[in-house]
Motif scaffolding. Structure first.
Motif, PDB file in Angstrom:
ATOM      1  N   SER A   1      -0.422 -12.335   1.550  1.00 43.86           N
ATOM      2  CA  SER A   1      -1.310 -11.501   0.729  1.00 43.86           C
ATOM      3  C   SER A   1      -1.800 -10.352   1.600  1.00 43.86           C
ATOM      4  CB  SER A   1      -2.505 -12.318   0.226  1.00 43.86           C
ATOM      5  OG  SER A   1      -3.386 -12.607   1.307  1.00 43.86           O
ATOM      6  N   THR A   2      -2.572  -9.456   1.006  1.00 42.82           N
ATOM      7  CA  THR A   2      -3.093  -8.311   1.766  1.00 42.82           C
ATOM      8  C   THR A   2      -4.132  -8.723   2.801  1.00 42.82           C
ATOM      9  OG1 THR A   2      -4.711  -7.881   0.027  1.00 42.82           O
ATOM     10  CG2 THR A   2      -2.629  -6.636  -0.061  1.00 42.82           C
ATOM     11  N   SER A   3      -4.527  -9.980   2.803  1.00 38.58           N
ATOM     12  CA  SER A   3      -5.459 -10.458   3.832  1.00 38.58           C
ATOM     13  C   SER A   3      -4.866 -11.603   4.654  1.00 38.58           C
ATOM     14  CB  SER A   3      -6.779 -10.899   3.187  1.00 38.58           C
ATOM     15  OG  SER A   3      -6.550 -11.947   2.263  1.00 38.58           O
ATOM     16  N   ASP A   4      -3.537 -11.752   4.590  1.00 35.46           N
ATOM     17  CA  ASP A   4      -2.883 -12.824   5.346  1.00 35.46           C
ATOM     18  C   ASP A   4      -1.445 -12.428   5.685  1.00 35.46           C
ATOM     19  OD1 ASP A   4      -2.039 -15.184   6.526  1.00 35.46           O
ATOM     20  OD2 ASP A   4      -2.128 -16.372   4.681  1.00 35.46           O
TER      21      ASP A   4
ATOM     22  N   LYS B   1      -3.508 -10.407  10.517  1.00 34.09           N
ATOM     23  CA  LYS B   1      -4.552  -9.990   9.579  1.00 34.09           C
ATOM     24  C   LYS B   1      -5.088 -11.241   8.911  1.00 34.09           C
ATOM     25  CE  LYS B   1      -6.844  -7.197   6.792  1.00 34.09           C
ATOM     26  NZ  LYS B   1      -8.265  -7.303   6.926  1.00 34.09           N
ATOM     27  N   LYS B   2      -6.391 -11.402   8.974  1.00 35.81           N
ATOM     28  CA  LYS B   2      -7.077 -12.494   8.310  1.00 35.81           C
ATOM     29  C   LYS B   2      -8.115 -11.886   7.379  1.00 35.81           C
ATOM     30  CE  LYS B   2      -6.839 -15.672  12.230  1.00 35.81           C
ATOM     31  NZ  LYS B   2      -7.657 -16.543  13.070  1.00 35.81           N
ATOM     32  N   ALA B   3      -8.653 -12.687   6.504  1.00 35.99           N
ATOM     33  CA  ALA B   3      -9.655 -12.200   5.556  1.00 35.99           C
ATOM     34  C   ALA B   3     -10.837 -11.545   6.262  1.00 35.99           C
ATOM     35  CB  ALA B   3     -10.134 -13.341   4.664  1.00 35.99           C
ATOM     36  N   ASN B   4     -11.194 -12.049   7.462  1.00 38.77           N
ATOM     37  CA  ASN B   4     -12.359 -11.508   8.161  1.00 38.77           C
ATOM     38  C   ASN B   4     -12.016 -10.461   9.213  1.00 38.77           C
ATOM     39  OD1 ASN B   4     -11.120 -13.277   9.886  1.00 38.77           O
ATOM     40  ND2 ASN B   4     -12.995 -14.271  10.588  1.00 38.77           N
ATOM     41  N   GLY B   5     -10.756  -9.967   9.242  1.00 40.51           N
ATOM     42  CA  GLY B   5     -10.416  -8.907  10.184  1.00 40.51           C
ATOM     43  C   GLY B   5      -9.096  -9.147  10.889  1.00 40.51           C
ATOM     44  N   TRP B   6      -8.948  -8.494  12.035  1.00 43.64           N
ATOM     45  CA  TRP B   6      -7.706  -8.534  12.811  1.00 43.64           C
ATOM     46  C   TRP B   6      -7.867  -9.397  14.050  1.00 43.64           C
ATOM     47  CZ3 TRP B   6      -3.412  -6.342  10.869  1.00 43.64           C
ATOM     48  CH2 TRP B   6      -3.569  -5.380   9.863  1.00 43.64           C
TER      49      TRP B   6
ATOM     50  N   TRP C   1       0.884  -1.164   0.000  1.00 47.59           N
ATOM     51  CA  TRP C   1       0.000   0.000   0.000  1.00 47.59           C
ATOM     52  C   TRP C   1       0.921   1.212   0.000  1.00 47.59           C
ATOM     53  CZ3 TRP C   1      -1.985  -3.480   4.129  1.00 47.59           C
ATOM     54  CH2 TRP C   1      -3.008  -4.297   3.642  1.00 47.59           C
TER      55      TRP C   1
END
Length: 185
Positions: free
Chosen positions: A98-101, A118-123, A48
């Motif tokens: 990845s941006t979600s892991d 960081k997970k796909a469903n949040g922190w 980012w």
């Protein structure tokens, strides 16, 4: 060169600006440039955007969460952080898939050290503790040691934990401005 950089800063067409100021690039120049650039890549890639090199420092500045990861995975990665804002949350990223892991190890306002995932469903907050005292020049030093798929995380020389987190490592700022100085990689 300064005129060319100013035109790039104004988001002018890169090739058009080059041609206007320096003329048409020759085939020989382009071949030499491609050979050179392949051996002089920036060590970080922005996940980012909010990063800029400033001499021996890398500035991270964002109103939200921002990451930059190293090209390649070092066995040891250590940075000193120099906050430029009174309130700050910054540190290192590790286990980036990845941006979600990915994981973060952060120092918050100099008083708290934490690891979050960081997970796909949040922190998910993994661990929070009082931040060990800063060393040397009063800057917090955050270190990672990679051993196969595990990462040993330390803040100011004190181990915060060992995590199963294969992947890339890098820098993190969260709604603040921080100057990072790489100590070891």
């Amino acid at each position: 060169f300064r005129k060319l950089m100013r035109s790039y800063d104004r988001r002018a067409d890169a090739l058009g600006s080059w041609r206007q100021l320096l003329g048409q690039p020759t085939k020989r120049f382009l071949a030499l440039w491609r050979d050179w650039i392949a051996t002089h890549q920036q060590p970080f890639r922005s996940v980012w955007i909010c990063w800029q090199e400033r001499g021996d420092f890398i500035e991270g500045k964002s109103q939200v969460n921002a990451l930059a990861v190293l090209r390649g995975v070092p066995k040891v990665f250590s940075v000193a952080i120099d906050p430029q804002d009174e309130t700050f949350k910054a540190g290192l990223c590790f286990g980036f898939q990845s941006t979600s892991d990915f994981h973060l190890v952060q120092v918050i306002n100099g008083g708290v050290a934490r690891v979050v995932k960081k997970k796909a469903n949040g922190w998910q907050i993994v661990v929070t503790r009082d931040c060990p005292p800063a060393q040397g020049e009063g800057r917090h030093v955050i270190s990672l040691v990679q051993k196969q798929d595990t990462c040993v995380v330390a803040v100011n020389g004190v181990t915060i934990g060992t995590y199963l987190a294969p992947g890339e490592v890098g820098l993190n700022v969260d709604a603040c401005r921080v100057m990072f100085q790489v100590q070891e990689r």
